[in-house]
Enzyme design. Sequence first.
Site, mmCIF file in Angstrom:
data_model
loop_
_atom_site.group_PDB
_atom_site.id
_atom_site.type_symbol
_atom_site.label_atom_id
_atom_site.label_comp_id
_atom_site.label_asym_id
_atom_site.label_seq_id
_atom_site.Cartn_x
_atom_site.Cartn_y
_atom_site.Cartn_z
ATOM 1 N N ASP A 18 -6.117 -28.145 -58.403
ATOM 2 C CA ASP A 18 -6.299 -26.847 -59.069
ATOM 3 C C ASP A 18 -6.185 -26.954 -60.594
ATOM 4 O O ASP A 18 -5.443 -27.783 -61.107
ATOM 5 C CB ASP A 18 -5.239 -25.865 -58.536
ATOM 6 N N ASN A 66 -12.880 -19.531 -51.671
ATOM 7 C CA ASN A 66 -13.605 -19.875 -52.901
ATOM 8 C C ASN A 66 -15.055 -19.375 -52.920
ATOM 9 O O ASN A 66 -15.708 -19.388 -53.968
ATOM 10 C CB ASN A 66 -13.558 -21.388 -53.173
HETATM 11 C C1 IPE Z 1 -6.864 -23.475 -54.169
HETATM 12 O O1 IPE Z 1 -7.076 -23.130 -55.490
HETATM 13 C C2 IPE Z 1 -8.114 -24.061 -53.577
HETATM 14 C C3 IPE Z 1 -8.525 -25.350 -54.107
HETATM 15 C C4 IPE Z 1 -7.912 -26.050 -55.024
HETATM 16 C C5 IPE Z 1 -9.735 -25.887 -53.528
HETATM 17 P P1 IPE Z 1 -7.517 -21.648 -55.917
HETATM 18 O O2 IPE Z 1 -7.656 -21.673 -57.398
HETATM 19 O O3 IPE Z 1 -8.694 -21.233 -55.141
HETATM 20 O O4 IPE Z 1 -6.277 -20.791 -55.451
HETATM 21 P P2 IPE Z 1 -5.718 -19.408 -56.016
HETATM 22 O O5 IPE Z 1 -6.881 -18.467 -56.057
HETATM 23 O O6 IPE Z 1 -5.163 -19.679 -57.366
HETATM 24 O O7 IPE Z 1 -4.661 -19.020 -55.046
HETATM 25 C C1 IPE Z 2 -9.786 -25.822 -58.574
HETATM 26 O O1 IPE Z 2 -9.850 -25.376 -59.866
HETATM 27 C C2 IPE Z 2 -11.147 -26.087 -57.972
HETATM 28 C C3 IPE Z 2 -11.526 -25.157 -56.889
HETATM 29 C C4 IPE Z 2 -10.788 -24.183 -56.463
HETATM 30 C C5 IPE Z 2 -12.811 -25.339 -56.291
HETATM 31 P P1 IPE Z 2 -10.087 -23.840 -60.220
HETATM 32 O O2 IPE Z 2 -11.544 -23.635 -60.370
HETATM 33 O O3 IPE Z 2 -9.388 -22.963 -59.268
HETATM 34 O O4 IPE Z 2 -9.401 -23.781 -61.654
HETATM 35 P P2 IPE Z 2 -8.570 -22.563 -62.246
HETATM 36 O O5 IPE Z 2 -7.482 -22.263 -61.276
HETATM 37 O O6 IPE Z 2 -9.530 -21.429 -62.419
HETATM 38 O O7 IPE Z 2 -8.052 -23.086 -63.547
HETATM 39 MG MG MG Z 3 -7.510 -22.209 -59.237
#
Ligand code: IPE
Ligand code: IPE
Ligand code: MG
Length: 238
Positions: A18, A66
């Site tokens: 993340d 997602n």
């Molecule tokens: C969790 O991260 C999912 C992945 C890293 C694939 P998210 O960014 O989707 O989670 P939330 O929305 O912060 O809970």
């Molecule tokens: C994790 O990074 C990747 C996926 C969830 C696919 P994010 O895209 O959630 O990154 P932040 O949380 O917005 O920084």
């Molecule tokens: Mg995220």
Amino acid sequence: MSQVEKIAPPRHIAIIMDGNGRWARKRGLPRTAGHKAGAEAFRRTANYCRTLGVEYLTVYAFSTENWRRSEEEVGGIMKLLAAYLKEALRDMQKNHVRFRFFGDLSRLSPDLQKLCLEAQERSSKFDEVQVNFCLNYGGRDEIVRAVRRFAADVAAGKADASALTEDVFSNYLDSAGVPDPELVIRPSGELRTSNFLPWQTVYSEFVYMNVLWPDFSPADLDSAIEEFHRRNRRFGGV
Ligand code: IPE
Ligand code: IPE
Ligand code: MG
């Protein structure tokens, strides 16, 4: 050689990858650039896990939630996944990584599904490190799909509901046959699991880190493993 390489690493490490979006935003770049850098961090981390002798690395790449993101972002992530899998198929004989996929792959494009199946089948003979890719994965969805499969077996007379145990049920999950992760790492500073492996992590140690996933380095993995070794795992005992 760092200190931690001398300590046995956990057999199974799981990572919630993340912070890609925030990494890109800090640089004034589009979110997809963050996902590209995140894919690099994954390559780095998987190689390092292989060096350390970690047996299983489970990574959260795309959750069932997602899909709520823009079409452009989702498309960009899917493209990166396909590119990575093609590269993995090409380098398979060199890297010896075994791939498994957790999640409901049926919602992915037919091309991506094919790449996943091919990577899983062609790598099944390798035994250095197993990477479990969580794609369109949600922990609750995994449990519901497992219940459906179990119920179908009961209806077909192949399973007995009154004889169901935790071990038997585990074999209906995407993670069938994989030991539970001892350590779960979440970079990015968020303190939640976001639907990641609820069944498998009831006794895992969680290490939350203030680093964005694209910046995650072998030194960060070392420090998570050091933190893991400082924990006192009691499993309900004293
Ligand atoms: C969790 O991260 C999912 C992945 C890293 C694939 P998210 O960014 O989707 O989670 P939330 O929305 O912060 O809970
Ligand atoms: C994790 O990074 C990747 C996926 C969830 C696919 P994010 O895209 O959630 O990154 P932040 O949380 O917005 O920084
Ligand atoms: Mg995220």
